[in-house]
Design a protein around this motif. Structure first.
Motif, mmCIF file in Angstrom:
data_model
loop_
_atom_site.group_PDB
_atom_site.id
_atom_site.type_symbol
_atom_site.label_atom_id
_atom_site.label_comp_id
_atom_site.label_asym_id
_atom_site.label_seq_id
_atom_site.Cartn_x
_atom_site.Cartn_y
_atom_site.Cartn_z
ATOM 1 N N ALA A 560 0.831 -1.200 0.000
ATOM 2 C CA ALA A 560 0.000 0.000 0.000
ATOM 3 C C ALA A 560 0.862 1.245 0.000
ATOM 4 N N THR A 561 0.348 2.290 -0.621
ATOM 5 C CA THR A 561 1.038 3.581 -0.638
ATOM 6 C C THR A 561 0.115 4.653 -0.066
ATOM 7 N N GLY A 562 0.714 5.727 0.416
ATOM 8 C CA GLY A 562 -0.055 6.844 0.943
ATOM 9 C C GLY A 562 0.780 8.097 0.940
ATOM 10 N N PHE A 563 0.147 9.228 1.223
ATOM 11 C CA PHE A 563 0.915 10.467 1.320
ATOM 12 C C PHE A 563 0.258 11.414 2.313
ATOM 13 N N THR A 564 1.089 12.238 2.915
ATOM 14 C CA THR A 564 0.634 13.331 3.764
ATOM 15 C C THR A 564 0.776 14.614 2.963
ATOM 16 N N ALA A 565 -0.261 15.413 2.936
ATOM 17 C CA ALA A 565 -0.303 16.577 2.053
ATOM 18 C C ALA A 565 0.854 17.540 2.294
ATOM 19 N N GLY A 566 1.268 18.219 1.246
ATOM 20 C CA GLY A 566 2.255 19.276 1.363
ATOM 21 C C GLY A 566 1.658 20.522 1.999
ATOM 22 N N GLY A 567 2.482 21.556 2.200
ATOM 23 C CA GLY A 567 1.965 22.747 2.854
ATOM 24 C C GLY A 567 2.956 23.881 2.906
ATOM 25 N N PHE A 568 2.681 24.824 3.832
ATOM 26 C CA PHE A 568 3.469 26.047 3.948
ATOM 27 C C PHE A 568 3.904 26.250 5.394
ATOM 28 N N ASN A 569 5.043 26.930 5.547
ATOM 29 C CA ASN A 569 5.541 27.327 6.865
ATOM 30 C C ASN A 569 4.845 28.626 7.278
ATOM 31 N N GLU A 585 4.679 14.193 1.817
ATOM 32 C CA GLU A 585 5.471 13.075 2.322
ATOM 33 C C GLU A 585 4.819 11.790 1.832
ATOM 34 N N ARG A 586 5.624 10.865 1.330
ATOM 35 C CA ARG A 586 5.081 9.636 0.730
ATOM 36 C C ARG A 586 5.551 8.418 1.509
ATOM 37 N N SER A 587 4.728 7.394 1.491
ATOM 38 C CA SER A 587 5.101 6.139 2.148
ATOM 39 C C SER A 587 4.640 4.961 1.309
ATOM 40 N N LYS A 615 9.467 8.623 2.021
ATOM 41 C CA LYS A 615 10.214 9.454 1.088
ATOM 42 C C LYS A 615 9.768 10.906 1.256
ATOM 43 N N ASP A 616 10.744 11.833 1.168
ATOM 44 C CA ASP A 616 10.463 13.268 1.342
ATOM 45 C C ASP A 616 9.789 13.525 2.686
ATOM 46 N N LYS A 617 10.308 12.888 3.729
ATOM 47 C CA LYS A 617 9.687 13.009 5.046
ATOM 48 C C LYS A 617 9.755 14.447 5.533
ATOM 49 N N GLN A 618 8.627 14.935 5.984
ATOM 50 C CA GLN A 618 8.530 16.315 6.444
ATOM 51 C C GLN A 618 9.115 16.440 7.849
ATOM 52 N N GLU A 619 10.051 17.367 8.002
ATOM 53 C CA GLU A 619 10.709 17.592 9.291
ATOM 54 C C GLU A 619 10.898 19.087 9.521
ATOM 55 N N PHE A 620 10.811 19.473 10.806
ATOM 56 C CA PHE A 620 11.168 20.839 11.175
ATOM 57 C C PHE A 620 12.666 20.887 11.449
ATOM 58 N N VAL A 621 13.355 21.761 10.749
ATOM 59 C CA VAL A 621 14.815 21.849 10.841
ATOM 60 C C VAL A 621 15.200 23.274 11.210
ATOM 61 N N PHE A 622 16.052 23.406 12.230
ATOM 62 C CA PHE A 622 16.619 24.715 12.559
ATOM 63 C C PHE A 622 17.981 24.807 11.883
#
Length: 790
Positions: A560-569, A585-587, A615-622
């Motif tokens: 199975a595949t899925g994704f979490t929607a993109g967005g804005f800061n 973000e895709r899985s 793939k393209d995991k969304q992370e908060f980075v300082f």
């Protein structure tokens, strides 16, 4: 039995005449009985068969039968109808058939007497595949809880499910920011422009903001936690999993009511009630209420105010119109409000050694209003059914909390940071779908539409150590509008009676319009207004092969595949960071699973092994080079593991159960500009080993029922994020309850306790200027009296 007659549920000896018949059944009949609840399908089968069927009413609740169609022998068709229901034929004189709960044959004891037959485990009906099915028959890894399970485990909120759900971890940054992680996939973003990888649904309506998702589980028929990507059947495509809450439906059969009242330590006062009544043979209504008040577990020594207290209430009303078997209309509306004095964030250094008191000096508060409604229409009396679900959700959350663990008065250096957040969210959703259940093919196809308006105001300011001078004061005004549309289809080909092939696909289009207005009082030159929009589209799919070598064993393999929607800061400090949107973000996940019953229905064993790539995991980075924090597609990650649950009932009155999960999740690639690489670090909120053990006793006595339950759950230590070196320590919680009840289950008196060993473990740790922690609830106990009228 007429629809308006009164039923008495809960007594094991109660029986109901489902249909009167005057002739002996013919050898074969033409059947057209859809797959639905046993309380509806069995009387319909009896009508079409021309026989009278009597069944124990208490055993029909929560059970579902398969569809029976075509010209068939009556007895053979009845055997198919009862498959997986836990019911069996007790007697059959040709014109009248009596059903009973399936059990092992009566055994002869050593002294020549008879022993009570062993019980069949309770089974839970879930909607994991958009149709009501027995959880044991669904080729998806899930953990399901019925109303009785929730009561025995003292599960009151969505977050409590994590103690008994392999692969699911729940934490909290604050009351408005719960953190739900499934198989290591989660994020801690609160910005209006971000989406979570775990979806929460109530009656198949998506709750868009996590600030409104940790709901109280009252008036609930079942809750199920689905693990892995949900990219085909669910409207808000997610990479990690979904939590499905199904509330009770009003009954046309008679008045049903229950009430519960209790008291406990920390000044606990609680009450909940439910009533359902038919208005006619075609209409019924129900109403539920829930109220709880409790003093605080902690206190701010500087303000004297209680922290971690509770003041909540909620209500839900439902209306059912069912003029015939082909049409059903359900209206639902709910409202809830809760408030408290915020979290007791306690510094790990300083003169105060009490881990449940704080020295923040801030008038903290948390207030939340939630409301929603839905209109559901089901049409069809046969293999084809049309369903429309129109939903609306609204939430309004306000929170003030200290992000630092000490007041600026006690700090030698640095600053105390304080956050003030207001979030208003409204969302409309519409799903229309067609369901077909035939002998060779089952199909679900439909379209989902979603529109959300999220407004969020976030003030962040810093008070300089000792002096309290304001060194930063920023306000982030955010408004994000999301529009999404997705056609989908999912089909199962019944290749043989034992082998199925399933394939599903969903195309999702999503558009976001975002606005951020940053106003800085301390640095006006940095203020800006940013407006941006972006759209994404994605195709997700799944494939499942299911083999049932026997009626008690289901083997399945899936991809199975899925994704979490993109967005804005939308909480960016510079306009460049706001404009730099992040992609979905895709899985993708492989899974092999076994679901089985043993000991003639007295035991259950389920196990699944999985491997997931993110793939393209969304992370908060300082970024330590630009000194700007940002959400980016920073990482590739993977997770693999094993999850299992087992239950066994050696005698009718006693059930043992347990769960186990092994999870290994790590970042395969995660480079942070200007900082040490996080590649190889474990995924946040992903303990390596978790397990739970439970025992439940419900023993009839001459004077009534003896009731007891005990559970122990263990969770390994884990990091709250990939970049925070401090770890949440390993914890073990012991819960128990004991009580008495009536033989007919009309009343119960229960003494309960949670965290009986008084384990002190943090929900979250903080390193703003000083190291600090926020502890989970201490030992709590109380007494509850409940009454049921049916």
């Amino acid at each position: 039995m007429t629809k308006g007659s009164k039923r008495w549920l809960g007594a094991s000896v109660a029986t109901m005449a489902l249909l009167a018949a005057t002739a002996v059944a013919a050898q074969t009949r033409q059947f057209n009985v859809p797959s639905e609840e046993a309380a509806k399908s069995i009387p319909e089968f009896a009508r079409q068969a021309g026989v009278q069927i009597t069944a124990p009413v208490s055993e029909l609740r929560g059970r579902r039968t398969p569809a029976i169609t075509g010209q068939q022998d009556v007895r053979s068709a009845l055997a198919k109808l009862l498959t997986g229901t836990g019911l069996e034929v007790a007697s059959d004189n040709g014109a009248t058939i009596i059903l009973r709960r399936a059990a092992t044959p009566t055994r002869i004891s050593a002294d020549g007497g008879t022993e009570q037959p062993a019980s069949v485990l309770d089974e839970v009906v879930v909607t994991a595949q958009k149709r009501s099915e027995n959880a044991q028959n669904v080729p998806i890894t899930l953990t399901a809880f019925g109303a009785r399970d929730l009561e025995r485990r003292n599960i009151e909120q969505v977050s409590d499910l994590s103690r008994f759900t392999p692969g699911f971890n729940a934490a909290q940054f604050s009351y408005g920011k719960p953190i739900f992680a499934i198989r290591g996939a989660e994020n801690t973003f609160s910005a209006a422009g971000a989406t979570k990888p775990v979806g929460v649904f109530i009656d198949e309506v998506y709750i868009p903001r996590f600030s409104a998702s940790n709901i109280t589980l009252s008036d609930v028929q079942s809750v199920s936690v689905l693990k892995g990507p949900q990219g085909t059947l669910f409207g808000r495509n997610v990479t990690a999993g979904a939590i499905l809450v199904q509330t009770r439906e009003p009954s046309l059969q008679g008045v049903e009511a229950n009430a519960r009242a209790g008291v406990g330590n920390y000044g606990l006062r609680e009450f909940s009630g439910y009533v359902s009544t038919p208005l006619s043979d075609e209409t019924a209504v129900s109403l539920s209420v829930n109220r709880e008040q409790r003093d605080g577990f902690g206190k701010d020594l500087l303000t004297g105010r209680d922290e971690d207290d509770a003041d909540t209430w909620a209500a839900r009303g439902k209306f059912l119109f069912k003029p015939n078997d082909a049409f059903k209309l359900q209206l639902s509306a709910d409202y809830g409000r809760d408030k408290n004095g915020g979290r007791a964030l306690s510094a790990l250094t300083g003169s105060d050694t009490d881990r449940r008191t704080s020295q923040l000096g801030v008038v903290q508060t948390f207030e939340r209003d939630m409301a929603g409604g839905s209109v559901r229409i089901d049409y069809g009396d046969g293999p084809i059914k049309l369903t429309s679900i129109t939903g609306y959700r609204y939430s309004d959350t306000f929170e003030i909390f200290s992000r630092s663990g000490l007041s600026y008065l006690s700090l030698a250096s640095g600053f105390q940071e304080i956050g003030e957040e207001r979030e208003r969210d409204s969302a409309f959703s519409q799903e229309g779908r067609l369901t077909y259940d035939g002998e060779a093919l089952s199909l679900i196809a439909g379209v989902f539409y979603f529109n959300e308006d999220s407004e969020r105001g976030f003030r962040k300011y810093r008070l300089n150590a000792r002096t309290g001078a304001i060194t930063m004061d920023n306000f982030y005004d955010q408004d994000v509008r999301t529009t999404s549309a997705a056609p989908f289809a999912d089909a199962t080909w019944h290749v043989t009676d034992r082998f199925d092939l399933t394939g599903g696909v969903r195309y999702t289009y999503e558009d976001k319009d975002a606005r951020e207005v940053l106003t800085s009082k301390t640095a006006p030159a940095t203020s800006f207004t940013g407006i941006a929009s972006q759209s994404w589209s994605e195709v997700t799919y799944r494939g499942v092969a299911t083999w049932r070598p026997t009626r008690d064993v289901t083997l399945y393999g899936s991809y199975a595949t899925g994704f979490t929607a993109g967005g804005f800061n939308t909480e960016a400090d510079v306009i460049g960071a706001f404009r730099a949107y992040f992609n979905p973000e895709r899985s993708a996940s492989f899974e092999l699973g076994l679901k089985s019953r043993f000991a003639e229905g007295r035991g259950r064993f389920n196990v699944a092994a999985f491997s997931t790539k993110y793939k393209d995991k969304q992370e908060f980075v300082f970024n330590n080079l630009t000194f700007v924090g940002n959400i980016i597609n920073a990482a590739q990650a993977s997770a693999r593991g094993v999850e299992a649950d087992i239950a066994y009932s050696p005698i009718r009155a006693l059930t043992f159960s347990g769960t186990f999960a092994y999870l290994h999740g790590e970042y395969d690639q995660f480079v942070i500009p200007g900082a040490a690489a996080a590649t190889g670090n474990p995924l946040g909120n992903s303990p390596r080993y978790t397990y739970s053990l439970s025992a439940d006793l419900d023993q009839p006595m001459a004077w009534g029922r003896l009731l007891a339950s005990a559970s122990y759950s263990h969770k390994d230590s884990y990091r709250p994020s990939a970049t925070l070196p401090q770890a949440i320590p390993a914890t073990g919680l012991l819960n128990a309850q004991v009580g008495v009840g009536a033989l007919d289950e009309r009343w119960r008196l229960i003494l309960w306790g949670r965290n009986l060993t008084n384990e002190q473990y943090p929900l979250i740790i903080s390193n703003y200027s000083v190291n600090a922690e926020w502890l989970a609830p201490p030992r709590t106990f109380g007494l509850r009296l409940s009454y049921r009228y049916q």
